[in-house]
Design a protein around this motif. Structure first.
Motif, mmCIF file in Angstrom:
data_model
loop_
_atom_site.group_PDB
_atom_site.id
_atom_site.type_symbol
_atom_site.label_atom_id
_atom_site.label_comp_id
_atom_site.label_asym_id
_atom_site.label_seq_id
_atom_site.Cartn_x
_atom_site.Cartn_y
_atom_site.Cartn_z
ATOM 1 N N LEU A 180 46.423 49.167 45.512
ATOM 2 C CA LEU A 180 46.557 50.638 45.078
ATOM 3 C C LEU A 180 45.312 51.382 45.075
ATOM 4 O O LEU A 180 45.026 52.397 45.516
ATOM 5 N N LEU A 181 44.447 50.402 44.562
ATOM 6 C CA LEU A 181 42.688 51.027 44.802
ATOM 7 C C LEU A 181 41.963 49.763 45.150
ATOM 8 O O LEU A 181 41.954 48.764 44.686
ATOM 9 N N ALA A 182 40.964 50.273 45.859
ATOM 10 C CA ALA A 182 39.846 49.312 46.224
ATOM 11 C C ALA A 182 38.534 50.262 46.233
ATOM 12 O O ALA A 182 38.184 50.532 47.273
ATOM 13 N N GLY A 183 38.123 50.373 44.992
ATOM 14 C CA GLY A 183 37.169 51.239 45.007
ATOM 15 C C GLY A 183 36.333 51.247 43.608
ATOM 16 O O GLY A 183 36.312 50.527 42.579
ATOM 17 N N ARG A 184 35.596 52.386 43.339
ATOM 18 C CA ARG A 184 34.761 52.413 42.005
ATOM 19 C C ARG A 184 35.880 53.151 40.682
ATOM 20 O O ARG A 184 36.613 53.948 41.038
ATOM 21 N N LYS A 185 35.928 52.558 39.742
ATOM 22 C CA LYS A 185 36.756 52.924 38.538
ATOM 23 C C LYS A 185 35.887 52.831 37.199
ATOM 24 O O LYS A 185 36.086 52.020 36.282
ATOM 25 N N GLY A 186 35.002 53.739 37.116
ATOM 26 C CA GLY A 186 34.235 53.861 35.635
ATOM 27 C C GLY A 186 33.492 52.705 35.351
ATOM 28 O O GLY A 186 33.032 52.094 36.090
ATOM 29 N N GLY A 187 33.953 52.374 34.091
ATOM 30 C CA GLY A 187 33.058 51.235 33.495
ATOM 31 C C GLY A 187 33.603 49.723 34.240
ATOM 32 O O GLY A 187 32.967 48.703 34.051
ATOM 33 N N TYR A 188 34.690 49.806 34.923
ATOM 34 C CA TYR A 188 35.024 48.792 35.594
ATOM 35 C C TYR A 188 34.368 48.526 36.899
ATOM 36 O O TYR A 188 34.573 47.067 37.267
ATOM 37 N N GLY A 189 33.400 49.399 37.122
ATOM 38 C CA GLY A 189 32.709 49.160 38.443
ATOM 39 C C GLY A 189 33.599 48.833 39.700
ATOM 40 O O GLY A 189 34.648 49.766 39.606
ATOM 41 N N ASN A 190 33.213 48.144 40.591
ATOM 42 C CA ASN A 190 34.029 48.114 41.755
ATOM 43 C C ASN A 190 35.416 47.343 41.296
ATOM 44 O O ASN A 190 35.271 46.082 40.741
ATOM 45 N N THR A 191 36.572 47.933 41.747
ATOM 46 C CA THR A 191 37.730 47.434 41.245
ATOM 47 C C THR A 191 38.726 47.575 42.104
ATOM 48 O O THR A 191 38.685 48.216 43.081
ATOM 49 N N VAL A 192 39.548 46.556 42.199
ATOM 50 C CA VAL A 192 41.088 46.322 42.996
ATOM 51 C C VAL A 192 42.286 46.224 42.150
ATOM 52 O O VAL A 192 42.166 45.506 41.129
ATOM 53 N N ILE A 193 43.042 47.035 42.544
ATOM 54 C CA ILE A 193 44.080 47.038 41.697
ATOM 55 C C ILE A 193 45.379 46.847 42.848
ATOM 56 O O ILE A 193 45.514 47.405 44.045
ATOM 57 N N ILE A 194 46.293 45.952 42.425
ATOM 58 C CA ILE A 194 47.247 45.471 43.492
ATOM 59 C C ILE A 194 48.743 45.561 42.768
ATOM 60 O O ILE A 194 48.935 45.195 41.522
ATOM 61 N N GLN A 195 49.611 46.060 43.386
ATOM 62 C CA GLN A 195 51.032 46.149 42.900
ATOM 63 C C GLN A 195 52.047 45.292 43.463
ATOM 64 O O GLN A 195 52.083 45.063 44.740
ATOM 65 N N HIS A 196 52.600 44.440 42.634
ATOM 66 C CA HIS A 196 53.441 43.356 43.027
ATOM 67 C C HIS A 196 54.928 43.693 42.999
ATOM 68 O O HIS A 196 55.330 43.535 41.776
ATOM 69 N N GLY A 197 55.452 44.053 43.852
ATOM 70 C CA GLY A 197 56.782 44.461 43.676
ATOM 71 C C GLY A 197 57.086 45.560 42.647
ATOM 72 O O GLY A 197 56.143 46.561 42.625
ATOM 73 N N ASN A 198 58.104 45.741 41.932
ATOM 74 C CA ASN A 198 58.273 46.677 41.060
ATOM 75 C C ASN A 198 57.595 46.765 39.754
ATOM 76 O O ASN A 198 57.379 47.673 39.052
ATOM 77 N N ARG A 199 57.744 45.362 39.098
ATOM 78 C CA ARG A 199 57.466 45.360 37.907
ATOM 79 C C ARG A 199 55.822 44.827 37.648
ATOM 80 O O ARG A 199 55.520 44.852 36.656
ATOM 81 N N TYR A 200 55.255 44.137 38.572
ATOM 82 C CA TYR A 200 54.040 43.519 38.284
ATOM 83 C C TYR A 200 52.797 44.212 38.762
ATOM 84 O O TYR A 200 52.914 44.830 39.953
#
Length: 446
Positions: free
Chosen positions: A330-350
Motif C-alpha cells: 500500500l505504501l513504500a515511501g516516507r511517513k512522518g516520524g516513521y521515516g521510510n516505511t512499507v505498509i502491506i495489505q494481506h488479504g482482507n483482514r491483515y
C-alpha cells in the motif's frame, strides 16, 4: 757452486713449466672439476639427476631395464600448443593473452563475439586459464574453471568465437548433523559443520513457530538431514534440508520437505500439517528485541507517554527486512516520524507496517505484490529513531495487536490424495533422525 746453481735453476724450471704428462693430468683434473657438484654432491630428492646431465652419459652402456624407466621421461613433453596460466594480481585479459603470445586484436574479437563472452574480462586472482593454440599461433579455445561446479570456455568457429558455460553435475548424497546451542544458533551450526546457507534455511523452516530473536535458549538442540554434493569424493556444496528437528525449551518441532505431484515443495510436520503459516513470526533474522508492544511506553525522543503499537527489532544498519506474508504494497515511501516505511495489505483482514528503513528493496513500490519472506527493505534510522532498528506493527481488522502474542493462522496441510505418498517419504526420514540421535547418545556415554 756453479753446478749447484744450475741444478737449482733446473728444479725451478720444472716447477714453473710442468712436463707434458703433468700438463695433461692437470687438464684432465680441471675438466672434472668444472662442475664438481655433478661428481661430489648428491642430487636433491625433488630434483633427480638425469643420466644425460653427465658428460660421460653417452659412453655408458644402458640395460633394457634402464630404457623402460628413462624412455617416457625423455619422450613425453608438454604440448607446445597448450598454454596454462594462473591469474595474478594486476592481470587483465589483455596482459594474460599477451603472456601466451596472442595479440590485443584477439582479445577484442573474443569479447565482441557475444554478450556472454564479456564474462571472461572479469578475472579473479588465482583463476586458471587453459589456452589451446593453432599451429599458426592463433587462439583455438580457452577454458577456465570458475568454481568446482562450473566452468566457461570459448571455442573458435569459422571467423568468430562461441561462448558456453559447462555445468559439472555433482553426486548428491544425504548427510546428518546435530548441534547444541551454547550462545547462538550460528556458532552451534558452524561447529556442527553446517554452511551459512543451511543455517539460514534451518531458521526459515522453523521461523513460523520459533522466534529466533527471543525464543532461543542455551541447551536447545537441532538435528538435520540434508543433501550433500560431492565430486570425486570432495564436498563441493549442499542442497536442501530434507528433514529437521529443533528442540526449543524442551518442545520438539519437526519438519519434512515434500514435493507434491505439481512440483511444489514445502515443509510439513511428520503428521502432514504445514510448517508454513500465513505469516512468519519475525521479519528480521536473529535481531534483538529492543522494545515491546505497550500501551504506556515513554517515547525515547518525544519524552512523553505514548502507546507503542508494535515491536522494535534492533539490528545492524543494512540488515534485510522480510515481508511477514504474501500481500500488496500500500505504501513504500516516507511517513512522518516513521521515516521510510512499507505498509502491506494481506488479504482482507491483515496489515503489516515496517518503519525507519534505510531504503527499499528493488521492485518494492506502491501497488507491487510481495511474497512471504521476500526482502522489502533494510534496517536504518530514518524518522524519529535513536538507533538502527525496525519498528514492526501488525493489524487485524484495523486493530493493532501484539505480533509476539498473535496466534498465526495456519496454511493448508498435505492434500488427502497425497497423504500416503507423503508418509512413505517422511517415515524413513523420521526413523533415520531417531537412529542417528540414538547412535550419537550412545557414543557420548562410552
Amino acid at each position: 757452486m756453479a753446478a749447484s746453481g744450475v741444478a737449482a735453476l733446473l728444479s725451478l724450471a720444472l716447477l714453473v713449466f710442468p712436463s707434458r704428462e703433468v700438463e695433461a693430468k692437470k687438464t684432465f683434473l680441471d675438466l672434472r672439476l668444472d662442475n664438481p657438484a655433478e661428481f661430489h654432491e648428491p642430487s636433491q630428492p625433488h630434483e633427480p639427476q638425469s643420466a644425460t646431465d653427465s658428460p660421460f652419459a653417452q659412453i655408458q652402456p644402458s640395460s633394457p631395464d634402464d630404457e623402460v624407466v628413462d624412455e617416457p621421461e625423455a619422450i613425453v613433453e608438454a604440448d607446445p600448443l597448450s598454454k596454462e596460466l594462473t591469474v595474478a594480481n594486476g592481470d587483465t585479459l589483455s596482459t594474460v593473452f599477451a603472456k601466451v603470445g596472442l595479440p590485443s586484436k584477439t582479445v577484442h574479437e573474443v569479447l565482441s563475439s557475444s554478450k556472454d563472452a564479456q564474462q571472461l574480462s572479469r578475472l579473479k586472482v588465482g583463476q586458471r586459464l587453459v589456452f589451446q593454440l593453432t599451429e599458426q599461433g592463433e587462439l583455438a579455445s580457452l577454458h577456465s574453471p570458475i568454481s568446482k561446479l562450473e566452468s566457461i570456455r570459448i571455442d573458435r568457429s569459422d571467423d568468430s568465437y562461441v561462448f558456453k558455460k559447462e555445468q559439472i553435475k555433482p553426486e548428491v548424497n544425504t548427510a546428518y548433523a546435530h548441534g547444541e546451542i551454547e550462545s547462538s544458533l550460528f556458532l552451534a551450526a558452524k561447529r556442527a559443520g553446517l554452511s551459512h546457507n543451511l543455517t539460514m534455511d534451518l531458521a526459515n523452516v522453523f521461523g513460523y513457530d520459533i522466534d529466533f530473536a527471543m525464543d532461543i535458549r542455551k541447551g536447545d538442540t537441532f538435528e538435520v538431514i540434508y543433501e550433500e554434493k560431492t565430486i570425486e569424493g570432495e564436498r563441493v556444496g549442499t542442497g536442501n534440508i530434507l528433514a529437521a528437528r529443533f528442540t526449543n525449551r524442551g518442545k520438539a518441532f519437526t519438519a519434512i520437505r515434500y514435493t507434491n505431484r505439481q512440483g511444489n515443495s514445502s515443509y510439513y510436520t511428520a503428521e502432514g500439517e504445514s510448517m508454513r503459516k500465513a505469516f512468519i513470526r519475525t521479519p528480521v533474522d536473529f535481531a534483538r528485541i529492543s522494545s515491546r508492544f505497550s500501551n504506556g511506553r515513554k517515547h525515547p525522543i518525544l519524552n512523553k507517554i505514548r502507546a507503542h503499537k508494535g515491536v522494535d527489532y534492533a539490528a545492524p544498519r543494512g540488515t534485510p527486512i522480510k515481508s511477514a506474508g504474501d500481500g500488496k504494497v500500500l505504501l513504500a515511501g516516507r511517513k512522518g516520524g516513521y521515516g521510510n516505511t512499507v505498509i502491506i495489505q494481506h488479504g482482507n483482514r491483515y496489515r503489516t507496517l515496517y518503519a525507519h528503513m534505510q531504503g527499499f528493496a528493488k521492485g518494492v513500490r506502491n501497488g507491487s505484490t510481495v511474497k512471504q519472506g521476500q526482502i522489502i527493505g533494510y534496517i536504518g534510522t530514518t524518522g524519529l529513531s535513536t538507533g538502527p532498528h525496525l519498528h514492526y506493527e501488525f493489524q487485524v481488522d484495523g486493530v493493532h495487536v501484539d505480533p509476539l502474542g498473535l496466534k498465526l493462522p495456519m496454511a493448508d496441510p498435505i492434500a488427502k490424495n497425497e497423504k500416503q505418498r507423503f508418509l512413505q517419504l517422511s517415515q524413513p526420514l523420521m526413523a533415520r533422525l531417531d537412529e542417528e540421535r540414538a547412535t550419537m547418545l550412545a557414543m557420548r556415554e562410552q
